[in-house]
Scaffold this active site. Structure first.
Site, PDB file in Angstrom:
ATOM      1  N   ASP A  25      29.551 -10.100-119.699  1.00 44.50           N
ATOM      2  CA  ASP A  25      29.936  -8.831-120.335  1.00 44.50           C
ATOM      3  C   ASP A  25      30.024  -7.679-119.332  1.00 44.50           C
ATOM      4  OD1 ASP A  25      27.309  -8.404-119.717  1.00 44.50           O
ATOM      5  OD2 ASP A  25      26.674  -7.801-121.732  1.00 44.50           O
ATOM      6  N   ASP A 195       6.575   4.586-111.913  1.00 43.95           N
ATOM      7  CA  ASP A 195       7.663   5.533-111.715  1.00 43.95           C
ATOM      8  C   ASP A 195       7.133   6.971-111.676  1.00 43.95           C
ATOM      9  OD1 ASP A 195      10.679   5.868-111.860  1.00 43.95           O
ATOM     10  OD2 ASP A 195      10.067   7.152-113.528  1.00 43.95           O
ATOM     11  N   GLU A 274       5.190   5.122-107.089  1.00 38.34           N
ATOM     12  CA  GLU A 274       6.352   5.788-106.497  1.00 38.34           C
ATOM     13  C   GLU A 274       5.905   7.179-106.045  1.00 38.34           C
ATOM     14  OE1 GLU A 274      10.823   7.517-107.164  1.00 38.34           O
ATOM     15  OE2 GLU A 274       9.453   7.394-108.848  1.00 38.34           O
TER      16      GLU A 274
END
Ligand code: GLC
Length: 569
Positions: A25, A195, A274
């Site tokens: 896809d 994150d 991070e």
């Protein structure tokens, strides 16, 4: 010396949307990723960091999560994930996930409820104010406060307005997040990359920043800054502008809690933040296991021996201050920045410099993180048609340039394309067939494919070539694995008084290695300080040297040559 698996591992970041499209896809998925595990095993990596695979509104491609315990439909199902994890583990490859804790998507059920009224059960799950209390900026799209007409109040977002910040002062939020963490740990994942972890708390006094700019005008100013003084000013402005919005008290306590959640599990599950602040390692045992050495890759002057040496000395000293066991973690690229090939190339010797970069990653002290595609020399592909950009940060920048700065559409498209992170996220190039073997031919891929897949920048072509960059990566990764000193040895600079040549030793109980790298196209005649060693043995030479004639004495190091020798005392 007994080390944990994450100290010995070479990590490899997969950006799921761009890795391998298993169902045709145009978007990468778990079926595709699973089918490439043999490739990763052969590459020699030990662990995968998977960028977000959760249901997302995709304003920030996965980093705006709608459900922390699900799999985005485009990537497959939870069963597909489980199969991927089992197959990775079967090959001895660990998997860590991305934990986006600062914010959710504005379509997450928590936010939908929170914004529905001022009295609902989740009313206090996000950061709400009656009026914008200060001039804080979002680092992606202008004002950090956005009005919600439903609730008649403003919510805070460090990133895009589609990424509202969670209120980490609310114990229910903390609990919900640790529950999500447990969901995947229960399934067997080996840890998390955290994150933007420094952004979860803001200054409680909401102190305004004192930079004479908005995000938009600072970006423009940055674009125009040319001299070192101007660039320094820009750096200061960036730091000042956001200083009340990250690195605040409270994060350490949360990290301690998260660490104890992980420690409930067997198997040395790990956390990498991070952030480059070693303080997030706590006392070395009670917060994160690793934080990235980002300063290594942030150098205006490029990756020079001088920069690397300064960086390593500063970094290792900072870690030693935390604890003798605090472990370094190096990287040169990820999904947020220009690709290694461009970032550390000079446009002429990019191929040579790419080899120096992987050699550096494999010989420095600390856990290395690689980014998918760098092993075949994938380069930035700058999209200059703004309608094809998917990085909202860049489309916002484009519209600012055109609508408020009067920049021509053509010029704005160029600048937005360069700033956009789409350029370093294009689909992985597997073959020289149409669509680079990422998707079946004829399918429109989610981002355009860099046409250089036809010119040898693809896995297939490079697998068959012993002199390719891919073969060099494999060689270097194996070299690290087979030489204990590169994993556990200490790091010492060897002064050669030559600005083009990097030279250091890695010494462990078992072994002492000397690594010499020429960062220039010029041959250098080197004189080494007395090493008090017996005759060195040549272990690796990118120039195909012969061990019989090898000596460090009066060594003539060729253009961009990489050389590793072992010395015995
Ligand atoms: C981190 C991610 C980046 C994302 C941001 C917001 O910096 O690496 O891709 O846009 O956080 O979640």
């Amino acid at each position: 010396m007994s080390l944990k698996w994450w100290q010995e591992a070479v990590f490899y970041q997969i950006y799921p949307r761009s890795f391998a499209d298993g169902n045709g896809d145009g978007i990468g998925d778990f079926i595709g990723m699973t089918s490439k595990l043999d490739y990763l095993q052969d590459l020699g990596i030990d662990a995968i960091w998977l960028s977000p695979h959760f249901p997302s509104s995709n304003w920030d491609i996965g980093y705006d999560i709608k459900d922390y315990c699900g799999v985005g439909a485009e990537y497959g199902t939870v069963d597909d994930f489980k199969n991927f994890l089992t197959e990775a583990h079967n090959r001895g490859i660990r998997v860590i996930l991305d934990l986006v804790a600062n914010h959710t998507s504005d379509e997450h059920a928590w936010f939908l409820q929170s914004k529905s009224s001022r009295t609902n059960p989740k009313a206090d799950w996000y950061v709400w104010q009656d009026t914008p209390p200060n001039n804080w900026q979002s680092c992606f799209d202008g004002d950090a406060w956005t009005y919600s007409p439903e609730r008649g109040q403003y919510y805070y977002h460090y990133f895009m307005k589609q990424q509202p910040d969670l209120n980490w002062h609310n114990p229910a939020v903390v609990e919900a997040m640790w529950d999500a963490v447990r969901f995947w740990l229960d399934l067997g994942v080996d840890g998390y990359r955290l994150d933007a972890i420094g952004t979860i708390y803001e200054d409680p006094d909401l102190t305004p920043h004192n930079v004479p700019h908005t995000l938009s005008s600072l970006r423009i100013y940055e674009g125009e800054a040319k001299t070192p003084e101007e660039k320094e000013k820009v750096r200061k402005f960036w730091a000042e502008m956001f200083k009340y919005q990250h690195g605040q008290d409270g994060v350490h306590q949360r990290m301690k809690e998260l660490r104890s959640v992980l420690d409930e599990y067997e198997g040395d599950r790990m956390l990498v933040g991070e952030d480059d602040n070693p303080a997030y390692l706590g006392n070395g045992e009670d917060e994160l296991h690793l934080v990235f050495n980002f300063p290594l890759m942030q150098s205006d002057g490029g990756l020079t021996p001088e920069h690397i040496i300064k960086n390593q000395q500063t970094r290792l000293a900072a870690l030693a201050n935390i604890s003798p066991e605090a472990w370094p973690c190096n990287t040169l690229g990820n999904h947020d920045c220009a690709r290694v090939y461009n970032q550390f190339g000079d446009g002429i010797h990019d191929a040579e410099k790419a080899r120096l970069s992987i050699a550096l990653m494999m010989t420095l002290r600390g856990t290395p993180f690689l980014y998918n595609g760098e092993e075949i020399g994938m380069s930035d592909y700058i999209i200059t048609d703004p309608t094809l950009l998917t990085d909202t940060m860049a489309t916002w920048y484009y519209s600012q340039l055109v609508n408020t700065q009067g920049v021509s559409k053509e010029e704005a498209a160029k600048r937005a394309g360069i700033r956009s992170r789409d350029k370093n996220r294009t689909p992985m190039q597997w073959t020289s067939e149409p669509n680079a073997g990422f998707s079946p031919p004829g399918i429109k891929t989610w981002l355009p494919i860099n046409p250089n897949y036809k010119d040898g920048i693809n896995v297939n072509d490079q697998s068959d070539d012993p002199n390719s960059l891919l073969s060099f990566y494999k060689k270097m990764i194996r070299f690290r694995r087979n030489h204990r000193a590169l994993v556990e040895g200490d790091f010492q600079v060897i002064e050669l008084a030559n600005k083009d040549v990097l030279c250091f030793s890695r010494t462990s109980f078992a072994q002492s290695l000397i690594i010499v790298m020429n960062y220039s196209p010029i041959q250098h005649h080197l004189s080494f300080p007395p090493l008090g060693a017996k005759q060195p043995k040549l272990l690796f030479s990118s120039a195909g040297r012969n061990n019989k004639e090898f000596t460090l004495e009066g060594l003539k190091l060729g253009s961009f040559e990489i050389l590793i020798s072992e010395i015995a005392y």
